[in-house]
Scaffold this active site. Structure first.
Site, PDB file in Angstrom:
ATOM      1  N   GLU A 100      27.862  87.874  41.259  1.00 28.14           N
ATOM      2  CA  GLU A 100      28.787  87.464  42.306  1.00 28.14           C
ATOM      3  C   GLU A 100      29.488  88.718  42.799  1.00 28.14           C
ATOM      4  OE1 GLU A 100      29.550  85.920  39.127  1.00 28.14           O
ATOM      5  OE2 GLU A 100      28.525  84.028  39.467  1.00 28.14           O
ATOM      6  N   TYR A 112      24.365  96.743  45.984  1.00 29.52           N
ATOM      7  CA  TYR A 112      23.441  95.729  45.473  1.00 29.52           C
ATOM      8  C   TYR A 112      22.229  95.583  46.395  1.00 29.52           C
ATOM      9  CZ  TYR A 112      27.552  94.703  42.662  1.00 29.52           C
ATOM     10  OH  TYR A 112      28.632  94.801  41.823  1.00 29.52           O
TER      11      TYR A 112
END
Length: 185
Positions: A100, A112
């Site tokens: 998350e 990411y």
């Protein structure tokens, strides 16, 4: 990360995530589960400057936390920590790595994405201050390929065993004949 690192890590946690900081005991609890957890620290001459943790319950690995102090951002520490977490997921047989990330943290999202993570979901108002969480996933295809080969080989072996057993149970296949009533008498 060792138990002795927890006070310093917790101090950074409170500094870096004032609204959502984990309580100290959570780090203690996480380190007490090495069979499903792996926690790392990054150190510089002036102490711990980053930390990260992974939970892996096959087939999913989940990045529990990752942080680098602002003074050390941009030096590859976050990338090194994330690389090691992904490698740990591979070692533990994960097919996917999930995490998350705050919707208002484009720098982390960019990191990411560079690693191949894709957004797969949004958790509305996930964080205590009402910010959404983006759920991101990295599929470890090389792990899936390895597992697929193993599963395929296991299926082929099982089929061969079943065929062999069937042949042993069927006297016509084994070359034996079925005794007649005359043979039995």
């Amino acid at each position: 990360m060792l138990p002795a690192d927890i006070p310093a890590v917790h101090e950074l946690e409170v500094r870096l995530f004032p609204v959502d900081a984990w309580p100290l005991h959570m780090f203690v609890d996480e380190l007490a589960q090495p069979e499903t957890r792996r926690y790392l620290i990054a150190e510089a001459p002036d102490g711990i400057v980053g930390y990260a943790g992974l939970m892996c319950v096959e087939p999913i690995a989940d990045v529990q936390t990752i942080a680098v102090v602002p003074e050390y951002e941009g030096r590859g520490i976050g990338s090194a920590l994330l690389t090691e977490l992904i490698n740990e997921g591979r070692r533990r047989g994960a097919a996917d790595v999930l995490l998350e990330v705050r919707a208002d943290n484009p720098r982390a999202q960019q990191l990411y994405r560079r690693f191949g993570f894709e957004q797969i979901h949004v958790r509305r108002k996930y964080y205590r201050d009402g910010v959404d969480a983006l759920i991101m996933r990295l599929q470890l295809e090389d792990v899936l390929a390895v597992h697929g080969d193993v599963i395929h080989a296991a299926e082929e072996h099982q089929d061969a065993v079943q065929q062999e057993a069937a042949q042993q149970d069927d006297p016509r296949r084994s070359g034996e004949t079925t005794p007649t009533k005359a043979d039995q008498q």
